[in-house]
Motif scaffolding. Structure first.
Motif, short mmCIF file in Angstrom:
data_model
loop_
_atom_site.label_atom_id
_atom_site.label_comp_id
_atom_site.label_asym_id
_atom_site.label_seq_id
_atom_site.Cartn_x
_atom_site.Cartn_y
_atom_site.Cartn_z
N MET A 1 0.55 0.84 5.66
CA MET A 1 0.98 1.11 4.28
C MET A 1 0.42 0.24 3.26
O MET A 1 0.14 0.78 2.31
CB MET A 1 2.61 0.80 4.33
CG MET A 1 3.31 1.14 3.18
SD MET A 1 3.15 3.00 2.65
CE MET A 1 4.01 3.00 0.97
N GLU A 3 -2.51 -0.98 2.97
CA GLU A 3 -4.00 -0.46 2.82
C GLU A 3 -3.67 0.67 1.86
O GLU A 3 -4.81 0.73 0.87
CB GLU A 3 -4.70 -0.16 4.08
CG GLU A 3 -6.11 0.46 3.99
CD GLU A 3 -6.89 -0.54 3.42
OE1 GLU A 3 -8.05 -0.26 2.71
OE2 GLU A 3 -6.64 -2.03 3.43
N GLU A 4 -2.96 1.93 2.00
CA GLU A 4 -2.82 2.87 1.33
C GLU A 4 -2.46 2.39 -0.13
O GLU A 4 -2.90 3.24 -1.15
CB GLU A 4 -1.80 3.94 1.89
CG GLU A 4 -2.22 4.66 2.96
CD GLU A 4 -3.56 5.31 2.66
OE1 GLU A 4 -3.57 6.34 1.67
OE2 GLU A 4 -4.58 5.35 3.59
N ARG A 5 -1.48 1.57 -0.26
CA ARG A 5 -1.13 1.19 -1.46
C ARG A 5 -2.12 0.45 -2.10
O ARG A 5 -2.34 0.56 -3.59
CB ARG A 5 0.14 0.02 -1.38
CG ARG A 5 0.85 -0.09 -2.57
CD ARG A 5 2.03 -1.25 -2.57
NE ARG A 5 1.40 -2.54 -1.99
CZ ARG A 5 1.88 -3.08 -0.92
NH1 ARG A 5 2.55 -2.39 0.01
NH2 ARG A 5 1.20 -4.26 -0.58
N LEU A 7 -5.27 1.07 -2.16
CA LEU A 7 -6.18 2.12 -2.53
C LEU A 7 -5.71 2.86 -3.64
O LEU A 7 -6.10 3.31 -4.74
CB LEU A 7 -6.20 3.12 -1.48
CG LEU A 7 -7.07 2.92 -0.42
CD1 LEU A 7 -7.30 3.65 0.75
CD2 LEU A 7 -8.87 2.43 -0.81
N GLU A 8 -4.13 2.78 -3.91
CA GLU A 8 -3.53 3.50 -4.89
C GLU A 8 -3.43 2.43 -6.24
O GLU A 8 -3.88 2.86 -7.17
CB GLU A 8 -2.08 3.78 -4.61
CG GLU A 8 -1.81 4.86 -3.85
CD GLU A 8 -2.14 6.22 -4.42
OE1 GLU A 8 -1.65 6.32 -5.74
OE2 GLU A 8 -3.13 6.74 -3.99
N ARG A 77 -12.66 9.47 -2.44
CA ARG A 77 -11.48 9.43 -1.97
C ARG A 77 -10.66 10.75 -2.59
O ARG A 77 -9.64 10.67 -2.73
CB ARG A 77 -10.54 8.49 -1.87
CG ARG A 77 -11.02 7.41 -0.57
CD ARG A 77 -10.02 6.35 -0.64
NE ARG A 77 -8.87 6.69 -0.51
CZ ARG A 77 -8.11 6.69 0.87
NH1 ARG A 77 -8.95 6.60 1.97
NH2 ARG A 77 -6.84 7.09 0.88
N SER A 79 -9.19 13.42 -3.91
CA SER A 79 -8.35 14.50 -3.28
C SER A 79 -8.31 16.06 -3.98
O SER A 79 -8.39 16.94 -3.31
CB SER A 79 -6.85 14.21 -3.16
OG SER A 79 -6.30 14.25 -4.32
#
Length: 351
Positions: A1, A3-5, A7-8, A77, A79
């Motif tokens: 989680m 890691e995704e945060r 990136l955000e 990345r 999307s």
């Protein structure tokens, strides 16, 4: 989680820096992006991103800005690519469809893309080597001279004068014109040589020398690379506040003046486009003057498939169209504009 945060958080830094042109702090991210964590947690994420080389702190006590590495992750990345509005699409189609010839098409495409992005537009003329033969015209210019007019499927018109070994009458010339057009029309350089050889061998022996000379001239012309050129539009946009580079503007202008070097960069980028689009960021251009610039390109031409606004690879495109601006550019918007102009250029050339 986490890691995704992170990136955000990186995405938020890129988007805010593009918008404000100011270093981005943790409190701004917490207030504007609703990540559901405290500014202290965001500061920790920013520290990890900085240690990994994705962001940097330009000044003590300042916020953070993205590095080339950070922009690359952001671009890779993405999307989705934001779509152009219906009025923008109609404007592109109308503006380009009113062009009267290839020079006008290329000029209009550059002006339009520069206006859509607020950056520098670059349009490469269709390559003869990658163009197909649409029509071949043979015009006598005296007893032993022949004007060979080569019209490609991308709208280029090339004229060459051929010295003949003997005289050729109108009837024979008309037959040569028909036979060579039937054999070569629609073919590109890789295929045209063999097709013309077959057509020449099928002629009467007394006509083969003239036909072989014409065929050799066509192959030689389609194989030329020396006449490839590009058109730059919107250079004045570099002086606008929105196009401010981190340091001096002069190196960028000098790099743009070196059109041979720029053409080489476009040629390299034609090999690394995905979904029809290629992006080189900062140092990835490997040009000293463009270390603070990014280049977004897309191929155009008869082989560019897929409906407007979708993916689709630029398979064997005849040339490239692109946009050049600071690394702090609106990547989704620039990619959308470049892709749209490329697809409409393809439609115009196919018409």
């Amino acid at each position: 989680m986490s890691e995704e945060r992170r990136l955000e958080v990186l995405r938020a830094i890129v988007e805010d820096y593009v918008t404000t042109r100011e270093p981005v702090g943790s409190r701004m991210i917490a207030d504007r992006h609703g990540l559901g964590v405290s500014s202290a947690t965001i500061r920790n994420d920013m520290a990890v991103l900085e240690e990994s080389g994705y962001i940097t702190q330009p000044h003590t006590s300042a916020g953070r800005i993205p590095t080339d590495k950070g922009y690359r992750v952001f671009v890779d990345r993405l999307s989705r690519i934001k779509s152009l509005s219906s009025p923008e699409k109609r404007a592109i189609e109308t503006f380009l469809s009113d062009a009267v010839d290839l020079d006008d098409v290329v000029t209009r495409a550059g002006r339009l893309l520069a206006q859509l992005t607020g950056q520098v537009a670059v349009v490469q003329y269709p390559s003869l080597r990658r163009s197909g033969l649409r029509h071949l015209e043979l015009v006598p210019m005296g007893e032993r001279r022949l004007l060979v007019v080569i019209i490609t499927d991308t709208g280029r018109v090339e004229q060459r004068v051929l010295e003949l070994a003997g005289t050729v009458d109108e009837v024979t010339l008309a037959e040569l014109r028909v036979r060579l057009n039937v054999a070569a029309a629609g073919r590109r350089l890789a295929d045209v040589t063999g097709a013309l050889d077959v057509a020449v061998d099928a002629l009467r022996p007394e006509d083969q020398d003239t036909a072989r000379r014409v065929a050799a001239l066509v192959v030689e012309t389609l194989g030329e690379e020396s006449e490839e050129r590009i058109v730059l539009t919107g250079t004045a946009n570099l002086a606008q506040a929105g196009m401010r580079f981190e340091h001096a503007l002069r190196p960028v202008l000098e790099a743009l003046e070196e059109q041979v070097v720029l053409l080489n960069l476009l040629t390299e980028m034609s090999a690394d486009g995905q979904a029809g689009v290629a992006v080189r960021i900062g140092h990835e251009t490997q040009l000293a003057g463009l270390q603070e610039a990014s280049v977004v390109t897309s191929g155009y031409g008869a082989a560019l498939g897929g409906p407007l606004g979708t993916g689709g690879a630029a398979r064997d495109a005849v040339a490239l169209v692109g946009s050049i601006g600071p690394t702090r550019m609106d990547y989704p918007g620039t990619i959308a504009a470049v892709r749209a102009v490329a697809r409409y250029l393809s439609r115009i050339l196919e018409a």
